[in-house]
Design an enzyme around this catalytic site. Structure first.
Site, PDB file in Angstrom:
ATOM      1  N   SER A  54       0.790  -1.128   0.004  1.00  0.00           N
ATOM      2  CA  SER A  54       0.003  -0.148  -0.117  1.00  0.00           C
ATOM      3  C   SER A  54       0.709   1.444  -0.214  1.00  0.00           C
ATOM      4  O   SER A  54       0.152   2.248  -0.415  1.00  0.00           O
ATOM      5  CB  SER A  54      -1.003  -0.018   1.255  1.00  0.00           C
ATOM      6  OG  SER A  54      -0.307  -0.379   2.431  1.00  0.00           O
ATOM      7  N   ASP A 232      -0.204   6.714  11.203  1.00  0.00           N
ATOM      8  CA  ASP A 232      -0.573   5.615  11.631  1.00  0.00           C
ATOM      9  C   ASP A 232       0.804   4.632  11.952  1.00  0.00           C
ATOM     10  O   ASP A 232       0.858   3.495  12.369  1.00  0.00           O
ATOM     11  CB  ASP A 232      -1.449   4.439  10.892  1.00  0.00           C
ATOM     12  CG  ASP A 232      -0.750   4.334   9.364  1.00  0.00           C
ATOM     13  OD1 ASP A 232       0.268   4.495   9.133  1.00  0.00           O
ATOM     14  OD2 ASP A 232      -1.537   3.684   8.539  1.00  0.00           O
ATOM     15  N   HIS A 235       1.977   4.064   7.092  1.00  0.00           N
ATOM     16  CA  HIS A 235       1.815   4.867   5.870  1.00  0.00           C
ATOM     17  C   HIS A 235       2.165   6.272   5.989  1.00  0.00           C
ATOM     18  O   HIS A 235       1.662   6.941   6.836  1.00  0.00           O
ATOM     19  CB  HIS A 235       0.157   4.833   5.486  1.00  0.00           C
ATOM     20  CG  HIS A 235      -0.300   3.469   5.203  1.00  0.00           C
ATOM     21  ND1 HIS A 235      -0.951   2.635   6.305  1.00  0.00           N
ATOM     22  CD2 HIS A 235      -0.150   2.445   4.097  1.00  0.00           C
ATOM     23  CE1 HIS A 235      -1.400   1.493   5.954  1.00  0.00           C
ATOM     24  NE2 HIS A 235      -0.779   1.577   4.656  1.00  0.00           N
TER      25      HIS A 235
END
Lengths: 253, 253
Positions: A54, A232, A235
Site C-alpha cells: 500500500s 499510523d 503509511h
C-alpha cells in the site's frame, strides 16, 4: 558478477544527456543550487518499476497502469514523487516509470503476480518495498506466514528476477515503521526488526542497492513526530513520502 | 523598504532548525548529495499561500481548502510538489501551506476574492501565478480586458497586499507558454509577451521575488518537447510541474 558496476558501465552511453537541474541553474543563475542528481545510472529508454504494498500503491489508478509516466498510475505517494523527479531531471532520456504496488501485499503475493507485474515489463531498474504486511497481518489478519517463509520467498523472488532479467538493477527498500504511529504497539520495535534485517541481508547477499528507510525515518523523527511523517506509523504522510523519494533518489540514481 | 531583506532578517530566529536534506545525508552518508535548500527564509510557523489559475489549482479539493498541508487541497500540480518539498525539508518549523488557485482566473478575479483567499489567511509568503487567461480568454472566451487593465489590476492587487500584510514576502511567478503546445497558435509568441513583461516589471517595481518560469521552460525545451513538459502549451505535465517546483524552491526559499 557485481551487477551494480555492470549497470553503471552499461549506462555510460547515455550519460551525455544533461540532467534537468542544469536547466534550473541555467534559468536561475543568480541563486543557490537545487538538487543535483547525477543520473549517470539511467540509460536512454530505461524502464523503472516500483513494486510493493500500500505504501507504493498509494491510491494509483489501476486502469492506467500500462501508461508509463502517467500521473494517475503513479498514485499519490513516494512513487509519484520519485516519478515526477526522475522525469523532470532526466528529460530527453525517454524513461518509462511504472507503479505496480498493491495494497496489502506480502512477499508471496508479489511472487504470484511477478511475471505480469515485473518480468513482462522488462524493467532496467526494479525497486521493491515489501515486508510490513508479512509481519502486520500476523497480528491483525490471522496470517500464518513466518519470518523463515518471508526470507525464503523473498530470496526466491530475487533469484528469479535476476535470472529472468540479466543486467537488471534491483533496489531493496527497507521496510520500516515510524515510531509513535497510532497503529503500532510496543511489540513492533522488537518483533518487526527481523523483517528489516532480512531485507538488508538479502541486499548484501545479492549485491543489490539498499535504501535504508528505517534510518531515514529515525533521523526524521528528531525533527517532527509520527503525526507529521506518518500518523499510523506504517503509511507515510505527504512529507514522509517526499522524504522517501529524496532518499530513494540519493540511494538509487 | 527592501522587504526581501526584511524577511530574511526577521526569519533568522528560526534558522537554527536543520533542514531535512541533512536528515537524508545523515541516513545515507556514503552517496552523493541530494537537494540543498537553505530554508533561511522560512521562519517558524510561517504560512505560505499559492495563488493563481488552473495551473496552480490543478484539481485541488476545495472542501479541504482550510486544512493546511493536506495533500488533497494542494491539488496535483506544482503546488503539490512545492508543498511536499517544503514540508519534507522544513520539518519542525510548523509551516502551513495553502493552495487557493482557481481554474480560469484572471487578475481581476483574484482581486474579487482576495480578502477571503489571501488577506484573511495572514500569509508570510504569497506566491502569485496569473496572466495567461487575461490573454487567452480574449481569444477564446470573448473577454474584453486589455493589457492596460491587467497591469493596473495587478499593481493594485500588489499594493493592497503589501498594505494589508506588512512584512509579507511576495513571489511573482512569470506567466509562461510552452512553445509547441497544441492550444497555441503563432500569435502567442508576440502577443502574450507583454503579459509576461508586466509581471516582471511589477516584481521590479515593488522589489518582489520573480520566478522566471518562461526561462525555465525555454531551457527545458532544449531537452524535450512540449508533449513532455505540457502538451497544450499552457498546463504543465507532471514533469513540467515538478520542474516548476524546483525553480520555485530555488527562487523563493
Amino acid at each position: 558478477m557485481n551487477r551494480r558496476n555492470f549497470f553503471k558501465k552499461s549506462a555510460l552511453a547515455g550519460a551525455a544527456a544533461i540532467s534537468i537541474p542544469e536547466i534550473v541553474k541555467a534559468a536561475l543563475p543568480d541563486t543557490s543550487s537545487t538538487n543535483d542528481l547525477s543520473g549517470q545510472n539511467l540509460s536512454k529508454g530505461a524502464t523503472i518499476l516500483l513494486q510493493g504494498d500500500s505504501i507504493t500503491d498509494a491510491g494509483r489508478n489501476r486502469t492506467d497502469e500500462n501508461e508509463a509516466n502517467k500521473q494517475s498510475q503513479l498514485g499519490n505517494g513516494y512513487s509519484l514523487f520519485i516519478g515526477a523527479n526522475v522525469l523532470a531531471n532526466h528529460a530527453g532520456k525517454e524513461l518509462k516509470i511504472y507503479n505496480r504496488g498493491i495494497s496489502g501485499n506480502k512477499v508471496f503475493q508479489l511472487a504470484e503476480r511477478w511475471d505480469k507485474d515485473c518480468i513482462d515489463l522488462k524493467p532496467n531498474v526494479v525497486s521493491i518495498l515489501i515486508g510490513v504486511n508479512d509481519f502486520w497481518h500476523t497480528k491483525t489478519n490471522d496470517y500464518k506466514g513466518t519470518i523463515v517463509e518471508y526470507e525464503a520467498d523473498y530470496r526466491a523472488l530475487l533469484a528469479r528476477t535476476i535470472k529472468a532479467l540479466p543486467g537488471v538493477k534491483i533496489a531493496i527498500c527497507e521496510p520500516f515503521i515510524i515510531h509513535g504511529g497510532k497503529a503500532l504497539d510496543n511489540t513492533w520495535e522488537g518483533d518487526f526488526a527481523p523483517y528489516r534485517n532480512v531485507a538488508k541481508a538479502l541486499a548484501k547477499e545479492f549485491k543489490l542497492i539498499f535504501v535504508p528507510f528505517q534510518s531515514v525515518f529515525n533521523e526524521a523523527l528528531k525533527k517532527a513526530d509520527a503525526a507529521y511523517w506518518g500518523p499510523d506509523g506504517v503509511h507515510p504522510s505527504m512529507a514522509g513520502a517526499q522524504l522517501m523519494a529524496q532518499a530513494w533518489n540519493k540511494a538509487v540514481l
